[in-house]
Design an enzyme around this catalytic site. Structure first.
Site, mmCIF file in Angstrom:
data_model
loop_
_atom_site.group_PDB
_atom_site.id
_atom_site.type_symbol
_atom_site.label_atom_id
_atom_site.label_comp_id
_atom_site.label_asym_id
_atom_site.label_seq_id
_atom_site.Cartn_x
_atom_site.Cartn_y
_atom_site.Cartn_z
ATOM 1 N N CYS A 134 0.818 -1.213 0.000
ATOM 2 C CA CYS A 134 0.000 0.000 0.000
ATOM 3 C C CYS A 134 0.848 1.258 0.000
ATOM 4 O O CYS A 134 1.612 1.480 0.932
ATOM 5 C CB CYS A 134 -0.912 0.017 1.225
ATOM 6 S SG CYS A 134 -2.494 -0.693 0.856
ATOM 7 N N CYS A 341 -7.845 1.927 -47.222
ATOM 8 C CA CYS A 341 -7.576 3.290 -46.740
ATOM 9 C C CYS A 341 -8.823 4.159 -46.862
ATOM 10 O O CYS A 341 -9.496 4.165 -47.889
ATOM 11 C CB CYS A 341 -6.433 3.898 -47.549
ATOM 12 S SG CYS A 341 -6.068 5.591 -47.083
ATOM 13 N N CYS A 347 -1.779 8.845 -40.725
ATOM 14 C CA CYS A 347 -0.445 8.262 -40.871
ATOM 15 C C CYS A 347 0.513 9.301 -41.437
ATOM 16 O O CYS A 347 1.662 9.399 -41.007
ATOM 17 C CB CYS A 347 -0.491 7.025 -41.763
ATOM 18 S SG CYS A 347 -1.154 7.332 -43.421
ATOM 19 N N CYS A 351 3.673 10.603 -39.318
ATOM 20 C CA CYS A 351 5.038 10.354 -39.803
ATOM 21 C C CYS A 351 5.765 11.677 -40.039
ATOM 22 O O CYS A 351 6.937 11.823 -39.705
ATOM 23 C CB CYS A 351 5.000 9.529 -41.089
ATOM 24 S SG CYS A 351 6.634 8.981 -41.624
ATOM 25 N N CYS A 378 9.213 2.092 -38.031
ATOM 26 C CA CYS A 378 8.996 2.381 -36.605
ATOM 27 C C CYS A 378 7.621 1.911 -36.112
ATOM 28 O O CYS A 378 7.374 1.873 -34.918
ATOM 29 C CB CYS A 378 9.175 3.866 -36.328
ATOM 30 S SG CYS A 378 7.835 4.900 -36.946
#
Lengths: 464, 441
Positions: A134, A341, A347, A351, A378
């Site tokens: 705790c 898409c 995206c 990016c 990545c």
């Protein structure tokens, strides 16, 4: 059908799902209700020294429309008389002899520990969990996480308990420490039979913007609480893994932290837990969630061909390595499935602004294009994409080469300049700083801005 | 059997004409705003004639900054609440939402927009004000979406603004022409009161400008004149019997309906002539007023109707039946309308041709003509040097709204020939800047 039952360090339970020591296990009423609903075990709300609670005890973290992705509390251990708790433990065990009832304990002196262990034993508890976790309230009195953060004290108390315990002893660890394996090792040296983790993380879940006070607010003030709920799962998983991989700890682990469905439970198990404990999800949705958890776990085991829980414990551990042992020759590249898409371009902007400028927009279409030579793989675009399986990360190396940082180090091949084939600026180009300034289109130009820029489509074809 | 029983009380009227886009509560707004993806270079913004920064205001709602959301909306469009409710969002912002491509319900942008603006209006929060007085004055003719939007923008730029309105209430067709299930009079007028309180322009009601002498006075007193006059009455069809009792224009019918609600009587069997959005509205409204049958008669094929598909669906949904490839040739009856004589048509090479000998009479007791509104060419001829195009629309510079008489500027239906509230609001903002550029020279 797979067998969900477990024998955790000698504690038997019809399934691996236990309620963690917390408000849902505050009374025999709740525990019986939970067992009736399908829970395999319950760690009773911590028994110990007398306490008095404050009003206004919980705080939540909401994310957009989702409530309680994080949760914290400043409630103390059980504030009910010990005799009541012991009597109810006895009653529950009589009614549910095959379910696991574990007494969570927290007291101070050696004598107190001896007394409470004996009393719980007599009441019929199947085991003990020592609450060294705790991070609020009790620690200010030298208990809870104050113990968990001092391996020597922790070991000493475990030794006291082992002097009288005739049932398995689990030590519950606090995550409020830099290396979780240290208190785990102390528990082992003290003779504990198992460990459970994590307890809650010291936290402030939010600040009231009008009252300038942290949640939960007690008469205009607040204090740090203990953080739990879905948001803590990643921290818990890492700590479970650390203990499971440690060569010397070698104790069964009861995994706790962010478990709300069967998937979370399986993740804990694959990283080394052989029982799991749940609290926040039960506090949020009630005991009924157990049906989804057991059915999901069972289905997963059928599909994977696991007959017992033990078949899957630690199954992911061989694949959790140090960074230096990862294959640096492995390469993935983002791929956009044009048919899926929807043109949100998240995206692209992710990016552009958050990664390596490896996605471009083309005139006449809203489907972005990956600049393959600049993609470092990545994953960011695939993570922000709202469409399932629209952006996939495809392996683009030959799959035949293997080289780790450790191997390079051992071969004396550590780069001394930024000239490696993977270095930024060599492997992938980085735009000139000033190129950013010409990119008005990198933001939407709404309302007035559009009027000024002359972008607004003028409706009337009439020209004076 | 009528779909709706004839409303006899305000309560019943409100039920028959229940709002298609009711105002959201906080929870609904939170859930809906949470779904927004915050697209880059968002298609919804591009689809909005007024270019409202939709992802921004939705994000503001989501983070509990409803006031900021209202500001974002009003910065681009002064008819923020009205547009949220009456815009054909299905073909504008919501039609452009990327979720459509995923076969997921698009974000309810219109309702979110009204959620934020309604909150601002109800709280009376002061978001905008007039600019520093620049000593110049502009007269605005018409207190519709174009006129009021121009007035707001001009006040923000520091002009003194007097609006002259022929009718008794502001907002033009928003209060006199839009279907009652799209927006209520109260909502419309509350936004108008809010804007006037923010910007402080003067509106002179029941003050039609209709003579050369009145125009001359304005020309002398004001530095520029903004024409936001909209369109005129329903076009005459030039058919025999058009003057019979219970043969009315859609615009006039709807104006009555908006003002007098359930007190407006509708026939038992109504024929609506036309295939545009106003025809759909008039047909829907007749049905909701308790007409037993409502027939929508159009000269061409169903696919050739000018109305949006969702508007026709809405009419069909309340029991309206379509009758296609029929042209009216006469309104029959003895004093009162008793029927419409039609002749069947076919489309050949894009042209409607009547089929000889195919006449028939469709009995009815009310005819609503939704065959377009006339241009106000007579009034416009009073303005020296003002040029119109072949269709009677004011010719004006596409970027400044300046007409061939440099003192006059125009926006809205009188310029674009008849479009949505949002078009008028967007154009007027642009034109107000055109006035400012002209007067700042």
């Amino acid at each position: 059908m797979p067998d969900l039952s477990i024998n955790f360090a000698g504690i038997k339970s019809p399934n691996p799902f236990w309620l963690a020591s917390a408000p849902p296990t505050n009374s025999g009423y709740q525990v019986m209700k939970a067992f009736d609903a399908g829970w395999g075990g319950a760690v009773w709300k911590t028994l110990g020294v007398p306490v008095v609670n404050v009003s206004s005890r919980y705080g939540g973290v909401n994310y957009r429309d989702k409530r309680l992705v994080g949760f914290n509390n400043i409630e103390l251990i059980s504030d009910r008389p010990l005799s009541h708790n012991l009597r109810e433990i006895e009653e529950v065990k009589k009614r549910f002899p095959n379910h696991a009832v574990i007494a969570s304990l927290m007291v101070q002196s050696r004598q107190e520990w001896h007394d409470i262990v004996r009393q719980s034993q007599d009441a019929g508890a199947d085991g003990f969990e020592l609450n060294f976790g705790c991070p609020h309230g009790m620690c200010e009195r030298g208990m809870g996480s104050a113990v968990g953060q001092e391996p020597k004290v922790l070991q000493m108390i475990v030794e006291w308990v082992m002097e009288v315990a005739q049932k398995p002893v689990i030590v519950k660890l606090t995550p409020n420490i830099s290396d979780i394996t240290e208190p785990a090792m102390a528990a082992r040296r003290g003779g504990a039979d198992a460990i459970s983790l994590i307890n809650t993380i010291q936290s402030i879940v939010g600040v009231d913007l009008d009252k300038f006070a942290p949640y939960p607010i007690v008469d205009g003030k607040g204090t740090n609480g203990g953080y739990c709920g879905p948001a803590v799962k990643p921290i818990a998983l890492n700590m479970v893994k650390n203990c499971a991989q440690h060569p010397d700890i070698k104790l069964p682990i009861s995994g706790i932290g962010g478990i709300e469905n069967w998937r979370d439970a399986v993740e804990h198990i694959l990283l080394g837990a052989s029982s799991v404990q749940v609290c926040t999800a039960a506090m949020h949705f009630g005991f009924g969630i157990i049906r989804e958890m057991t059915s999901g776990l069972e289905q997963y085991m059928v599909e994977k061909g696991f007959n017992t829980i033990n078949d899957m414990v630690g199954k992911a551990l061989p694949n959790v390595l140090h960074w230096e042992d990862l294959n640096m020759k492995y390469k993935v590249t983002a791929n956009i499935n044009e048919d899926k898409c929807i043109g949100c371009q998240l995206c692209y902007t992710a990016c552009e602004d958050g990664a390596h400028q490896a996605i471009k927009l083309n005139a006449g279409t809203r489907v972005p294009e990956i600049i393959e030579e600049n993609c470092v793989g990545c994953n960011l675009c695939s993570l922000v994409c709202p469409v399932e399986q629209c952006i996939t990360m495809e392996q683009t190396d030959s799959g035949t080469q293997h080289l780790t940082w450790k191997e390079r180090t051992e071969a004396g091949d550590i780069p001394t300049k930024f000239e490696d084939e993977k270095a930024g600026g060599r492997h992938h180009w980085v735009p000139e700083p000033a190129a950013a300034l010409g990119k008005e289109r990198h933001k939407t130009l709404p309302g007035k801005a559009r009027l000024y820029s002359g972008e607004t489509q003028v409706p009337a074809q009439a020209e004076a | 059997m009528a779909e709706f029983s004839t409303p006899t009380t305000e309560q019943q009227f409100a039920e028959n004409f229940a709002q298609l886009k009711p105002v959201m509560n906080r929870t609904e707004a939170l859930y809906e705003s949470s779904r927004c993806l915050f697209c880059f270079d968002a298609p919804c913004i591009k689809a909005c004639p007024s270019g409202i920064d939709i992802p921004q205001f939705i994000r503001q709602i989501n983070s509990g900054n409803d006031t900021g959301a209202a500001r974002t909306i009003y910065e681009a469009n002064y008819f923020g609440n009205a547009c949220g409710k009456v815009c054909p969002t299905e073909v504008l912002c919501e039609g452009a939402c990327v979720y459509n491509l995923q076969e997921v319900k698009p974000i309810e942008i219109g309702r979110l927009q009204s959620y934020a603006t309604t909150k601002a209006i109800n709280s009376g929060k002061h978001l905008f004000g007039s600019g520093a007085d620049n000593g110049k004055k502009v007269a605005v003719i018409g207190a519709g979406p174009a006129g009021i939007s121009a007035a707001c923008e001009l006040r923000a730029l520091g002009y003194g603004v007097d609006v002259f309105e022929a009718k008794a209430q502001p907002s033009g067709l928003t209060v006199y022409g839009v279907a009652p299930y799209k927006i209520t009079n109260e909502e419309t007028l509350a936004e108008m009161a809010y804007l006037q309180a923010q910007f402080g322009y003067n509106v002179h009601f029941n003050s039609a400008i209709s003579s050369r002498a009145e125009l001359k006075k304005l020309e002398e007193k004001y530095d520029a004149i903004f024409l936001g006059i909209g369109l005129g009455k329903t076009n005459e069809l030039g058919l025999p019997g058009e003057d019979k009792i219970n043969c009315t224009g859609a615009v006039e019918f709807i104006a009555e309906l908006r003002q007098h609600h359930h007190e407006v009587a509708v026939g038992r069997k109504v024929i609506v002539l036309g295939g545009g959005n106003t025809a759909m509205d008039a047909a829907s409204e007749s049905s909701r007023l308790g007409a037993e049958t409502v027939l929508l008669a159009y000269r061409r094929a169903k696919e050739e109707m000018g109305a949006y598909e969702f508007e026709y669906d809405l009419a069909k949904g309340v029991g309206v039946r379509g009758l296609f490839n029929v042209a009216p040739v006469e309104i029959t009856g003895n004093g009162y309308v008793a029927g419409v004589k039609f002749i069947r048509t076919e489309t050949k090479d894009g042209k409607v041709q009547e089929i000889a000998g195919s006449e028939f009479v469709e009995p009815c007791d009310m005819v609503i003509k939704a065959t377009g509104q006339a241009k106000q060419t007579e009034f416009l001829s009073l303005i020296p040097g003002l040029k119109l195009d072949g269709k009677g629309r004011i010719l004006a510079n596409a970027h400044t709204g300046q007409t061939s008489n440099p003192k006059y500027f125009a926006s809205g239906d009188a310029w674009n020939g008849g479009a949505e509230v949002v078009n008028a609001a967007a154009e007027a903002k642009l034109t107000a800047r055109g006035i400012h550029a002209y007067l700042s020279k």
